[in-house]
Design a protein around this motif. Structure first.
Motif, PDB file in Angstrom:
ATOM      1  N   UNK A   1      44.575 -28.693  80.304  1.00 24.55           N
ATOM      2  CA  UNK A   1      45.813 -27.925  80.349  1.00 24.55           C
ATOM      3  C   UNK A   1      46.070 -27.269  78.996  1.00 24.55           C
ATOM      4  N   UNK A   2      46.585 -26.027  79.022  1.00 22.77           N
ATOM      5  CA  UNK A   2      46.960 -25.318  77.788  1.00 22.77           C
ATOM      6  C   UNK A   2      48.458 -25.048  77.751  1.00 22.77           C
ATOM      7  N   UNK A   3      48.972 -24.389  78.801  1.00 17.19           N
ATOM      8  CA  UNK A   3      50.385 -24.015  78.790  1.00 17.19           C
ATOM      9  C   UNK A   3      50.838 -23.690  80.201  1.00 17.19           C
ATOM     10  N   UNK A   4      52.139 -23.826  80.432  1.00 16.95           N
ATOM     11  CA  UNK A   4      52.706 -23.457  81.718  1.00 16.95           C
ATOM     12  C   UNK A   4      54.099 -22.887  81.526  1.00 16.95           C
ATOM     13  N   UNK A   5      54.520 -22.059  82.487  1.00 18.46           N
ATOM     14  CA  UNK A   5      55.830 -21.417  82.413  1.00 18.46           C
ATOM     15  C   UNK A   5      56.476 -21.467  83.782  1.00 18.46           C
ATOM     16  N   UNK A   6      57.774 -21.764  83.799  1.00 12.81           N
ATOM     17  CA  UNK A   6      58.513 -21.817  85.054  1.00 12.81           C
ATOM     18  C   UNK A   6      58.636 -20.429  85.654  1.00 12.81           C
TER      19      UNK A   6
END
Length: 122
Positions: free
Chosen positions: A47-52
């Motif tokens: 995993x690197x990044x996530x956004x809603x």
């Protein structure tokens, strides 16, 4: 046909920057969480990044916090990953992913992109 298409990868020197883009098509993605993962040579995908879906919440792996920024443009069905202060250990294939949950996790990914190569030279 649902597609996530990444672009923006390439070769950059350590300390440099790259901006990845992921264009989604085939269905509306404005209510999906979006995220970025990567797989370095000889390692598992991580995993690197996530956004809603509305961009209000973002989460980052500790290894990229403070250097990478995830953002999205729902009008264009596109998510971005701005990568600054790149290090050789950031070298990997970067994958875009979507999820119909609040944030993207490995277990909740609905769609994956094909990946884009990022190489950081020392």
């Amino acid at each position: 046909q649902v597609q996530l298409v990444e672009s923006g990868g390439g070769l950059v020197q350590a300390g440099g920057s790259l901006r990845l883009s992921c264009a989604a098509s085939g269905r509306p993605f404005s209510t999906d969480a979006m995220g970025w993962f990567r797989r370095a040579p000889g390692k598992e995908r991580e995993f690197v990044a996530t956004i809603r879906w509305d961009g209000r919440d973002t989460y980052y792996a500790d290894s990229v916090k403070g250097r990478f920024t995830i953002s999205r443009d729902n009008a264009k069905n596109t998510v971005f990953l701005q990568m600054n202060s790149l290090k050789p250990e950031d070298t990997a294939v970067y994958y875009c992913a979507s999820s119909r949950t609040s944030i993207v996790r490995f277990s909740t990914v609905d769609y994956w992109g094909q990946g884009t190569q990022v190489t950081v030279s020392s």
